[in-house]
Design an enzyme around this catalytic site. Sequence first.
Site, PDB file in Angstrom:
ATOM      1  N   ASN A   7       0.879  -1.172   0.000  1.00  0.00           N
ATOM      2  CA  ASN A   7       0.000   0.000   0.000  1.00  0.00           C
ATOM      3  C   ASN A   7       0.916   1.221   0.000  1.00  0.00           C
ATOM      4  O   ASN A   7       1.475   1.586   1.030  1.00  0.00           O
ATOM      5  CB  ASN A   7      -0.888  -0.035   1.252  1.00  0.00           C
ATOM      6  CG  ASN A   7      -1.844   1.136   1.302  1.00  0.00           C
ATOM      7  OD1 ASN A   7      -1.797   2.032   0.461  1.00  0.00           O
ATOM      8  ND2 ASN A   7      -2.716   1.119   2.292  1.00  0.00           N
ATOM      9  N   ARG A  90      -2.507  -2.122  -3.533  1.00  0.00           N
ATOM     10  CA  ARG A  90      -3.719  -1.335  -3.330  1.00  0.00           C
ATOM     11  C   ARG A  90      -3.641  -0.112  -4.241  1.00  0.00           C
ATOM     12  O   ARG A  90      -2.679   0.652  -4.178  1.00  0.00           O
ATOM     13  CB  ARG A  90      -3.802  -0.885  -1.877  1.00  0.00           C
ATOM     14  CG  ARG A  90      -5.003  -0.005  -1.660  1.00  0.00           C
ATOM     15  CD  ARG A  90      -4.910   0.746  -0.359  1.00  0.00           C
ATOM     16  NE  ARG A  90      -6.081   1.591  -0.223  1.00  0.00           N
ATOM     17  CZ  ARG A  90      -6.080   2.743   0.432  1.00  0.00           C
ATOM     18  NH1 ARG A  90      -4.976   3.182   1.002  1.00  0.00           N
ATOM     19  NH2 ARG A  90      -7.177   3.447   0.521  1.00  0.00           N
ATOM     20  N   HIS A 179     -12.744   3.037  -0.051  1.00  0.00           N
ATOM     21  CA  HIS A 179     -12.770   1.976   0.973  1.00  0.00           C
ATOM     22  C   HIS A 179     -13.470   0.728   0.442  1.00  0.00           C
ATOM     23  O   HIS A 179     -13.991  -0.081   1.214  1.00  0.00           O
ATOM     24  CB  HIS A 179     -13.559   2.412   2.237  1.00  0.00           C
ATOM     25  CG  HIS A 179     -12.954   3.522   3.024  1.00  0.00           C
ATOM     26  ND1 HIS A 179     -13.725   4.489   3.641  1.00  0.00           N
ATOM     27  CD2 HIS A 179     -11.670   3.816   3.311  1.00  0.00           C
ATOM     28  CE1 HIS A 179     -12.937   5.335   4.280  1.00  0.00           C
ATOM     29  NE2 HIS A 179     -11.688   4.941   4.092  1.00  0.00           N
ATOM     30  N   ARG A 240     -11.797  15.750   7.619  1.00  0.00           N
ATOM     31  CA  ARG A 240     -12.521  16.153   6.391  1.00  0.00           C
ATOM     32  C   ARG A 240     -13.960  16.516   6.703  1.00  0.00           C
ATOM     33  O   ARG A 240     -14.592  15.886   7.557  1.00  0.00           O
ATOM     34  CB  ARG A 240     -12.529  15.001   5.377  1.00  0.00           C
ATOM     35  CG  ARG A 240     -11.176  14.720   4.786  1.00  0.00           C
ATOM     36  CD  ARG A 240     -11.227  13.522   3.854  1.00  0.00           C
ATOM     37  NE  ARG A 240     -10.101  12.672   4.102  1.00  0.00           N
ATOM     38  CZ  ARG A 240     -10.078  11.360   3.875  1.00  0.00           C
ATOM     39  NH1 ARG A 240     -11.121  10.744   3.369  1.00  0.00           N
ATOM     40  NH2 ARG A 240      -9.004  10.672   4.131  1.00  0.00           N
ATOM     41  N   GLU A 384      -8.252  -5.275   5.002  1.00  0.00           N
ATOM     42  CA  GLU A 384      -8.059  -4.941   3.590  1.00  0.00           C
ATOM     43  C   GLU A 384      -6.874  -5.699   2.996  1.00  0.00           C
ATOM     44  O   GLU A 384      -6.916  -6.120   1.842  1.00  0.00           O
ATOM     45  CB  GLU A 384      -7.876  -3.425   3.441  1.00  0.00           C
ATOM     46  CG  GLU A 384      -9.184  -2.681   3.668  1.00  0.00           C
ATOM     47  CD  GLU A 384      -9.003  -1.202   3.942  1.00  0.00           C
ATOM     48  OE1 GLU A 384      -8.626  -0.865   5.082  1.00  0.00           O
ATOM     49  OE2 GLU A 384      -9.242  -0.391   3.048  1.00  0.00           O
TER      50      GLU A 384
END
Length: 397
Positions: A7, A90, A179, A240, A384
């Site tokens: 990743n 990823r 996601h 955010r 993940e």
Amino acid sequence: MKILVINCGSSSLKFQLIDSETEGVICKGLCERIGIDGSRIVYTPVGKDKITKEEPMPDHNRAIELVIEALTNAENGVVKLEEIGAVGHRIVHGGEKFTKSVVINDEVLKAIEDVSDLAPLHNPANLIGIRACQKVMPGVPMVAVFDTAFHQTMPEYAYLYGLHYSYYEKYGIRRYGFHGTSHSYVSKRAAEILGKDAADLKLIVCHLGNGASLSAVDGGKCVDTSMGLTPLEGLIMGTRTGDIDPSVVEFIMKKENASVADVTNILNKKSGVLGLSNDLSSDFRDLEDAYLKGDKNAIRAVDTFVYRVVKYIGAYTAAMGRVDAICFTAGVGENSGFTRGLICDKLGFLGATLDKEANKVRGEEKFISGADSKVKLLVVPTNEELAIARDTYALCK
Ligand code: AMP
């Protein structure tokens, strides 16, 4: 087969070596501050202590070399180089082109590059990671696993914005969602835990971490998700904003004589629960401690976060006509009984009830709904890396 999962960010690179047969992690780690002074590799071979090495890493090629060295060195290595059968990467944005994971070839690299303007901070870094691995491990098959792919089943009416259609046609401006690997993994695992066929289930997955998103999964397929063209839309997150009126951008620009880049930075880095709490923290552990002491800033931030999650759960129930189970995952969703409790206490409109004792669970699969609950509530830790390793193995075995 041993699968290396990568990743890659612009200045960091996370990795895990996973055995596809046992699905166990053999080693995991992180290269930090790539291209910056003070770079280091931190990793933990299974059953051993964490190892930290300060090493200059001028670029990702050097970082990958150090990862391979860490995995294969004679002293505390865990594998021989030739035993690494495949690498799973990823990739943040696959645009509309990628609806599932693919084996990487020149055409795939070009397609990832072509959608880079949709994720300018992420896709170029992901590509650097792939090329660095290809250089260090020539001939080893590599697979791209996209954050957006699971959401590609959304119907047009869920992914289009109310913008002139030409912007979608010209530039691909639409909801993509992120996601996806987590939403896919958790929804599949939830069906297994519920002992039902995914095709018969209507699920809502709440991925609540520093980044946060919800998805509605009907019959195993994503039919809506809260993140949009970028990961800025939807829920209130660590830093955010989530959904806001787009006019806020122009308003702040005029009031503060700010540039687009300044406001983009405010919306992404200085907002969310951090901004709502008057800079108290973006970390839910800090916010919860302060909330319980009656701190007004923490209460404002967490209550606003919770309200938005509940509103989306209501919307996605309406979108699917029913919801059978609501799953909580990621840092907050897996670990914070407190925040889950605040959310679930507002789900009475669905006939959902919470088992307060079960809700004390941290980081484990567990039903947290009461015996009389009309909707199952459950905690499903995401994984993940394992999902990436599974896809990689399936395409390379
Ligand atoms: P993630 O982005 O999935 O790694 O999630 C990070 C978020 O999870 C941070 O806001 C952490 O504060 C939060 N988190 C992790 N552990 C806990 C915990 N035990 N209680 C509350 N929040 C937690």
